[in-house]
Design a protein around this motif. Structure first.
Motif, PDB file in Angstrom:
ATOM      1  N   ASN A 207       1.837  -0.122  -0.973  1.00 38.07           N
ATOM      2  CA  ASN A 207       2.697  -1.120  -1.610  1.00 38.07           C
ATOM      3  C   ASN A 207       3.282  -2.041  -0.550  1.00 38.07           C
ATOM      4  OD1 ASN A 207       4.805  -2.520  -2.964  1.00 38.07           O
ATOM      5  ND2 ASN A 207       4.967  -0.870  -4.463  1.00 38.07           N
ATOM      6  N   GLU A 276       3.681   7.487  -6.039  1.00 36.39           N
ATOM      7  CA  GLU A 276       2.826   6.728  -5.135  1.00 36.39           C
ATOM      8  C   GLU A 276       2.656   7.496  -3.832  1.00 36.39           C
ATOM      9  OE1 GLU A 276       3.325   2.489  -4.615  1.00 36.39           O
ATOM     10  OE2 GLU A 276       4.793   2.429  -6.248  1.00 36.39           O
ATOM     11  N   ALA A 302       0.466  11.106  -4.063  1.00 39.47           N
ATOM     12  CA  ALA A 302       1.531  11.111  -5.060  1.00 39.47           C
ATOM     13  C   ALA A 302       1.721  12.512  -5.628  1.00 39.47           C
ATOM     14  CB  ALA A 302       1.196  10.132  -6.180  1.00 39.47           C
TER      15      ALA A 302
END
Length: 387
Positions: A207, A276, A302
């Protein structure tokens, strides 16, 4: 795009620069070519904010901010401000809505009439959220028949007007404006939120956008619009982000006994409760007598766990405590930690005590036997001589 200029200029100019960078980035991504502008809703800026006005930017302030006769463009130590009409922005006198279409149009015409023959343009910043009922062109159509009034762009309105130098004592900044500013505590919370967002992005393996989103949330809490609310959205967001950071936890044994003071290993378990994958490290806080090696970056899927060993060594005997801390890849603590007592094994010391004692007894026995042999030999020689 709505930062509380006076509050940030005084308390945290860097955060104001961050707001401008994010605004410019957002406009660029939308393909919008824009010019930097300053237009506080109240029309007021304090001296610190005036000092940060950028050359070439469109800086709009209210005529209520200046004492005495107001120029078209005021210049304070090289910082230029276009002066707007507070009367025109206030709308009509009532009893209708002061800022409905007719009221605003009539007030604009009235204020323009007062300036007729002065050579000064009428510049007004209307309240946020105000829109004409149709298009801007249709809104001004009724006065196009009058030869003494016309609409123009801001650049056209100020063209030919030179800046008028003013001194600092001509500036007004009411006490109510100071009281209305975003507080220092809120600005500090916004900075803490930005830092937490950067940390969260560093640990999230895939991310690369969450930090930017969190900066936007933090800047919202330091905006002019946030002056009206008692709640602090940044504090709520910071609590949520901190909770997510603490969702990567570490578990350690109840105690660790090293095989020797020179070193040994013990097992720890990392758990990722986020949805995540993350990349984190482990660090250890110890005293001078205990050393625990930090880990290399560890990737966790995750909602997963992983176990591995940490190396430890000691300089002296006794029990020492190590605080094992989960950090991001730069070594910044995330929040989760666990403490473990560590001591060297007592067995090795006992063995060396027995070995040392055994050696001492052995050498003592040898010394006794040698002494006895020597004494016996002397006695034998003495007895032979007497015969």
């Amino acid at each position: 795009g709505d930062p509380d200029l006076s509050a940030l200029a005084t308390t945290d100019p860097d955060l104001l620069a961050t707001a401008r960078e994010h605004t410019a980035k957002a406009l660029t991504e939308l393909g919008i070519k824009a010019t930097s502008a300053v237009a506080p809703p109240s029309g007021y800026l304090d001296r610190a904010a005036v000092n940060l006005l950028e050359p070439g930017a469109v800086n709009l302030v209210s005529d209520r901010m200046l004492r005495g006769t107001t120029p078209v463009i005021a210049d304070l130590d090289g910082h230029q401000m276009i002066v707007t009409s507070s009367g025109a922005a206030a709308g009509g006198p009532g009893p209708n809505d002061p800022i409905d279409a007719i009221s605003v149009r009539q007030r604009l015409v009235a204020e323009a009439a007062l300036l007729r023959g002065s050579g000064k343009p009428l510049i007004a910043v209307l309240p946020d959220g105000w829109h004409p009922p149709q298009s801007a062109a249709s809104f001004v159509t009724p006065w196009n028949k009058a030869a003494w009034i016309s609409s123009s762009t801001l650049d056209e309105a100020v063209a030919g007007h030179k800046p008028t130098s003013i001194t600092a004592d001509k500036l007004r900044y009411p006490r109510r404006e100071m009281k209305a500013e975003i507080s220092t505590d809120r600005i500090d919370t916004a900075n803490d939120l930005i830092g937490a967002g950067e940390m969260l992005q560093r640990i999230l393996t895939h991310n690369d956008e969450v930090a930017s989103d969190i900066v936007n949330e933090a800047l919202t809490s330091t905006s002019y619009s946030a002056r009206k609310g008692d709640a602090d959205p940044a504090a709520d967001a910071l609590s949520q982000v901190s909770s997510e950071l603490s969702s990567v936890t570490v578990a350690v044994p109840p105690k660790v006994i090293l095989s020797s003071m020179k070193g040994g290993e013990f097992q720890v378990t990392l758990s990722n409760e986020l949805d995540e994958p993350v990349t984190v490290r482990l660090d250890a806080i110890t005293d001078e007598s205990l050393r625990v090696a930090t880990s290399e970056p560890v990737q966790l899927d995750a909602n997963s766990k992983a176990s591995f060993n940490l190396a430890a060594s000691m300089r002296d005997t006794g029990t020492h405590t190590a605080l094992i801390v989960v950090t991001d890849t730069k070594g910044n603590p995330l929040g989760a930690h666990a403490s473990v007592p560590i001591r060297p094994s007592q067995v090795s010391g006992v063995i060396w005590w027995f070995v040392g004692t055994g050696c001492a007894l052995l050498f003592a026995a040898i010394a006794v036997r040698l002494t006895r042999r020597i004494m016996k030999a002397k006695k034998a020689r003495t007895s032979g001589g007497d015969e």
